[in-house]
Design a protein around this motif. Sequence first.
Motif, PDB file in Angstrom:
ATOM      1  N   ARG A 189     -13.493   8.114   1.830  1.00 47.80           N
ATOM      2  CA  ARG A 189     -11.839   8.128   1.771  1.00 47.80           C
ATOM      3  C   ARG A 189     -11.217   7.500   3.326  1.00 47.80           C
ATOM      4  O   ARG A 189     -11.651   7.927   4.261  1.00 47.80           O
ATOM      5  CB  ARG A 189     -11.203   9.453   1.688  1.00 47.80           C
ATOM      6  CG  ARG A 189      -9.721   9.111   1.205  1.00 47.80           C
ATOM      7  CD  ARG A 189      -8.941  10.206   1.120  1.00 47.80           C
ATOM      8  NE  ARG A 189      -9.540  11.691   1.025  1.00 47.80           N
ATOM      9  CZ  ARG A 189      -8.864  13.102   1.160  1.00 47.80           C
ATOM     10  NH1 ARG A 189      -7.600  12.928   1.392  1.00 47.80           N
ATOM     11  NH2 ARG A 189      -9.609  13.839   1.168  1.00 47.80           N
ATOM     12  N   PRO A 190     -10.516   6.385   3.039  1.00 47.20           N
ATOM     13  CA  PRO A 190     -10.070   5.754   4.475  1.00 47.20           C
ATOM     14  C   PRO A 190      -9.132   6.918   5.061  1.00 47.20           C
ATOM     15  O   PRO A 190      -8.447   7.746   4.508  1.00 47.20           O
ATOM     16  CB  PRO A 190      -9.325   4.491   3.801  1.00 47.20           C
ATOM     17  CG  PRO A 190      -9.760   4.033   2.583  1.00 47.20           C
ATOM     18  CD  PRO A 190     -10.177   5.753   2.091  1.00 47.20           C
ATOM     19  N   SER A 191      -8.935   6.710   6.175  1.00 47.27           N
ATOM     20  CA  SER A 191      -7.802   7.334   6.920  1.00 47.27           C
ATOM     21  C   SER A 191      -6.566   6.715   6.862  1.00 47.27           C
ATOM     22  O   SER A 191      -5.964   5.953   7.557  1.00 47.27           O
ATOM     23  CB  SER A 191      -7.830   7.451   8.386  1.00 47.27           C
ATOM     24  OG  SER A 191      -9.170   8.340   8.706  1.00 47.27           O
ATOM     25  N   TYR A 192      -5.847   6.926   5.739  1.00 48.61           N
ATOM     26  CA  TYR A 192      -4.380   6.327   5.459  1.00 48.61           C
ATOM     27  C   TYR A 192      -3.314   6.554   6.288  1.00 48.61           C
ATOM     28  O   TYR A 192      -3.391   7.993   7.013  1.00 48.61           O
ATOM     29  CB  TYR A 192      -4.019   6.670   4.075  1.00 48.61           C
ATOM     30  CG  TYR A 192      -4.906   6.144   2.948  1.00 48.61           C
ATOM     31  CD1 TYR A 192      -5.014   4.747   2.705  1.00 48.61           C
ATOM     32  CD2 TYR A 192      -5.798   6.881   2.102  1.00 48.61           C
ATOM     33  CE1 TYR A 192      -5.888   4.277   1.809  1.00 48.61           C
ATOM     34  CE2 TYR A 192      -6.560   6.666   1.034  1.00 48.61           C
ATOM     35  CZ  TYR A 192      -6.464   5.213   0.956  1.00 48.61           C
ATOM     36  OH  TYR A 192      -7.295   4.638  -0.105  1.00 48.61           O
ATOM     37  N   SER A 193      -2.677   5.826   6.879  1.00 48.67           N
ATOM     38  CA  SER A 193      -1.541   5.998   7.797  1.00 48.67           C
ATOM     39  C   SER A 193      -0.263   6.784   7.095  1.00 48.67           C
ATOM     40  O   SER A 193      -0.320   6.638   5.850  1.00 48.67           O
ATOM     41  CB  SER A 193      -0.998   4.656   8.627  1.00 48.67           C
ATOM     42  OG  SER A 193      -0.522   4.018   7.636  1.00 48.67           O
TER      43      SER A 193
ATOM     44  N   PHE B 162       3.136   4.687  -0.789  1.00 48.71           N
ATOM     45  CA  PHE B 162       2.432   4.798  -2.147  1.00 48.71           C
ATOM     46  C   PHE B 162       3.448   5.834  -2.650  1.00 48.71           C
ATOM     47  O   PHE B 162       3.547   5.667  -3.800  1.00 48.71           O
ATOM     48  CB  PHE B 162       1.004   5.405  -1.809  1.00 48.71           C
ATOM     49  CG  PHE B 162       0.309   6.190  -2.981  1.00 48.71           C
ATOM     50  CD1 PHE B 162      -0.201   5.172  -3.932  1.00 48.71           C
ATOM     51  CD2 PHE B 162       0.328   7.631  -3.170  1.00 48.71           C
ATOM     52  CE1 PHE B 162      -0.577   5.977  -4.909  1.00 48.71           C
ATOM     53  CE2 PHE B 162      -0.311   8.042  -4.308  1.00 48.71           C
ATOM     54  CZ  PHE B 162      -0.916   7.210  -5.190  1.00 48.71           C
ATOM     55  N   LYS B 163       3.926   6.835  -2.106  1.00 45.21           N
ATOM     56  CA  LYS B 163       4.761   7.925  -2.718  1.00 45.21           C
ATOM     57  C   LYS B 163       6.010   7.220  -3.275  1.00 45.21           C
ATOM     58  O   LYS B 163       6.623   7.670  -3.900  1.00 45.21           O
ATOM     59  CB  LYS B 163       5.017   9.001  -1.747  1.00 45.21           C
ATOM     60  CG  LYS B 163       3.880   9.642  -1.585  1.00 45.21           C
ATOM     61  CD  LYS B 163       4.090  10.818  -0.450  1.00 45.21           C
ATOM     62  CE  LYS B 163       5.003  11.972  -0.792  1.00 45.21           C
ATOM     63  NZ  LYS B 163       5.207  12.902   0.247  1.00 45.21           N
TER      64      LYS B 163
ATOM     65  N   PHE C 214      -3.907   8.930  -3.631  1.00 43.14           N
ATOM     66  CA  PHE C 214      -3.795   7.733  -3.003  1.00 43.14           C
ATOM     67  C   PHE C 214      -5.412   6.969  -2.968  1.00 43.14           C
ATOM     68  O   PHE C 214      -5.560   5.738  -3.654  1.00 43.14           O
ATOM     69  CB  PHE C 214      -3.282   7.885  -1.674  1.00 43.14           C
ATOM     70  CG  PHE C 214      -2.939   6.468  -1.118  1.00 43.14           C
ATOM     71  CD1 PHE C 214      -3.183   5.155  -2.042  1.00 43.14           C
ATOM     72  CD2 PHE C 214      -2.495   6.412   0.379  1.00 43.14           C
ATOM     73  CE1 PHE C 214      -2.681   3.768  -1.402  1.00 43.14           C
ATOM     74  CE2 PHE C 214      -2.239   4.969   0.513  1.00 43.14           C
ATOM     75  CZ  PHE C 214      -2.336   3.903  -0.223  1.00 43.14           C
ATOM     76  N   PHE C 215      -6.237   7.736  -2.546  1.00 39.04           N
ATOM     77  CA  PHE C 215      -7.758   7.083  -2.446  1.00 39.04           C
ATOM     78  C   PHE C 215      -8.353   6.820  -3.879  1.00 39.04           C
ATOM     79  O   PHE C 215      -8.650   5.555  -4.020  1.00 39.04           O
ATOM     80  CB  PHE C 215      -8.431   8.428  -1.926  1.00 39.04           C
ATOM     81  CG  PHE C 215     -10.113   8.121  -2.154  1.00 39.04           C
ATOM     82  CD1 PHE C 215     -10.666   6.944  -1.585  1.00 39.04           C
ATOM     83  CD2 PHE C 215     -10.673   8.929  -2.981  1.00 39.04           C
ATOM     84  CE1 PHE C 215     -12.153   6.803  -1.801  1.00 39.04           C
ATOM     85  CE2 PHE C 215     -12.176   8.826  -3.057  1.00 39.04           C
ATOM     86  CZ  PHE C 215     -12.785   7.724  -2.691  1.00 39.04           C
TER      87      PHE C 215
ATOM     88  N   LEU D 138     -10.866   3.593  -5.590  1.00 37.75           N
ATOM     89  CA  LEU D 138     -11.532   3.665  -6.934  1.00 37.75           C
ATOM     90  C   LEU D 138     -10.818   2.986  -8.026  1.00 37.75           C
ATOM     91  O   LEU D 138     -11.662   2.869  -9.099  1.00 37.75           O
ATOM     92  CB  LEU D 138     -11.729   5.061  -7.243  1.00 37.75           C
ATOM     93  CG  LEU D 138     -12.291   6.215  -6.267  1.00 37.75           C
ATOM     94  CD1 LEU D 138     -12.526   7.482  -7.002  1.00 37.75           C
ATOM     95  CD2 LEU D 138     -13.629   5.589  -5.889  1.00 37.75           C
ATOM     96  N   ALA D 139      -9.537   2.227  -7.664  1.00 35.63           N
ATOM     97  CA  ALA D 139      -8.836   1.565  -8.484  1.00 35.63           C
ATOM     98  C   ALA D 139      -8.688   2.171 -10.011  1.00 35.63           C
ATOM     99  O   ALA D 139      -8.871   1.753 -11.173  1.00 35.63           O
ATOM    100  CB  ALA D 139      -9.841   0.323  -8.855  1.00 35.63           C
TER     101      ALA D 139
END
Length: 365
Positions: free
Chosen positions: A146-150, A157-158, A187-188, A193-194
Amino acid sequence: MGRLTIYKDNYVDATAVSNIFIDEYMKDANDAQLKIYIYLIRMMNANLSCSLSDIADKFNHTEKDVMRALKYWEKNRLLSLEYDEARNLIGIHLLDLNRQINGDPMPAAPAAARAVKEPVSPDIDAVSEPASASEDKQLSEESYERPSYSLDQLKEFKSKEETSQLLFIVEQYIGKTLSPSEVRTIFFISDKLAFSVDLIDYLVQYCVERGKKDFRYIEKVAVSWAQSGITNPKDAEKYAYKYDKSVYDIMNALGKNTSPTSKEADYIRHWTKELDFDMDVIRVACERTVMGTDKHRFEYADTILKSWHNAGVHHLPDIAKEDEKFLRGKTSRTLPKSVSNNAFNQFKQHDYDFETLEKELLKIR
């Protein structure tokens, strides 16, 4: 569900962890590996059997996590895993750590244990694969980090309407407001994972229905689905259903000790989903099938269940009523006057005519 035999070279009537394990092996193992190895010792010393799903449920892991931990300890020569000819896991052999320190060769598993053939019902397909395939998938999973989303990415995203509705639905399934970490998991799954909104909806519902609301578990299931090429809820349902515990319960009830074929899985799905039978009713049909024939068992059981469905049978008490109705009708038509109407004859007349059923089945094959 298949039960795994756990045994070792020497036996003590206590749950004790070897000092060799603490001194030499514990420092390099991760949390899951430690828990699973100690749990195996506990189960072995108590003479209790277990399965991959039992261990996964105990520690809130997927069965793939459990299998990976077992392979780690096998690589470190603390245990050996045994498979049948179809590469189904059938046994776990805990090795004597003193042998490792002394450099003794790994002992062969007892022949009796190697002969056991019990199916394992996983919720993923890595269990029955050759080691090389499992290792390839493990490397593949490591690429799904999982990336480190800012905070800005999370906020964007929300703010999307579709995402906002999805998060609301997930909160209804989970029963609480999602934490920032849990939103990042969704989000991930959506981003890397699309997964579509519909697939995420099904994923969370699938996990919650199995009593799993932990987002680490949800994420692991999502990764395993992504690795298997699942892109929509229909594919996910077929994939998950193939490894549903009820499927293996029915397979066992019909005397089958292998994974279901596609056709067999379709039969079971028809009985449980379309005809909507209780498991107790299906088990009775399976018991009568096994008592009546050694072949075409799925076809026999399907004939029985269809006749019950047409007669409005859906629960155990309904079977008794239908049997009584069937017995009265058959007795009035076929019972010779010279045959006494005692309890024994009533029981025999109650059974299904499997010879006739078989002839009918062969006509349509």
